[in-house]
Motif scaffolding. Sequence first.
Motif, PDB file in Angstrom:
ATOM      1  N   ALA A  46      41.588   1.683  34.135  1.00 31.78           N
ATOM      2  CA  ALA A  46      41.651   0.740  33.016  1.00 31.78           C
ATOM      3  C   ALA A  46      41.766   1.483  31.688  1.00 31.78           C
ATOM      4  N   LEU A  47      41.021   2.569  31.542  1.00 37.93           N
ATOM      5  CA  LEU A  47      41.083   3.338  30.296  1.00 37.93           C
ATOM      6  C   LEU A  47      42.422   4.051  30.141  1.00 37.93           C
ATOM      7  N   ALA A  48      43.005   4.466  31.253  1.00 36.70           N
ATOM      8  CA  ALA A  48      44.297   5.145  31.194  1.00 36.70           C
ATOM      9  C   ALA A  48      45.407   4.187  30.769  1.00 36.70           C
ATOM     10  N   ALA A  52      46.543  -2.250  27.853  1.00 38.42           N
ATOM     11  CA  ALA A  52      46.253  -3.515  28.538  1.00 38.42           C
ATOM     12  C   ALA A  52      44.955  -4.132  28.027  1.00 38.42           C
ATOM     13  N   ILE A  53      44.093  -3.319  27.415  1.00 40.66           N
ATOM     14  CA  ILE A  53      42.828  -3.808  26.864  1.00 40.66           C
ATOM     15  C   ILE A  53      42.970  -3.786  25.348  1.00 40.66           C
ATOM     16  N   LYS A  54      43.440  -4.871  24.809  1.00 31.42           N
ATOM     17  CA  LYS A  54      43.744  -4.937  23.376  1.00 31.42           C
ATOM     18  C   LYS A  54      42.493  -4.948  22.507  1.00 31.42           C
ATOM     19  N   ARG A  61      33.002  -1.859  26.001  1.00 33.42           N
ATOM     20  CA  ARG A  61      32.125  -2.399  27.043  1.00 33.42           C
ATOM     21  C   ARG A  61      32.435  -1.759  28.386  1.00 33.42           C
ATOM     22  N   LEU A  62      33.709  -1.546  28.661  1.00 35.96           N
ATOM     23  CA  LEU A  62      34.118  -0.882  29.898  1.00 35.96           C
ATOM     24  C   LEU A  62      33.587   0.546  29.957  1.00 35.96           C
TER      25      LEU A  62
END
Length: 78
Positions: A46-48, A52-54, A61-62
């Motif tokens: 997810a971090l890479a 995708a995480i605007k 939080r992730l």
Amino acid sequence: MIGAAEALGATVEGGTPTAPKRKTTLSARAALLLVQHEAWLVACTALATAEAIKDDADRQRLIEAARTIQYIMQEVAE
């Protein structure tokens, strides 16, 4: 004979059939270790793909969730 029937789940208590308890093949520690590795993989992926995480709060939080998982595993390992 009663013990064998209970082991097979062939008894009834209070009108409800009883089922044999499922044997676990994974210890709690092994399960936590597996969850740690899987959660870390998901967090890194997810971090890479940060685009995708605007929302910055969601991204933070992730990161915090991944740190919490690592902290708990360090506590369990000691």
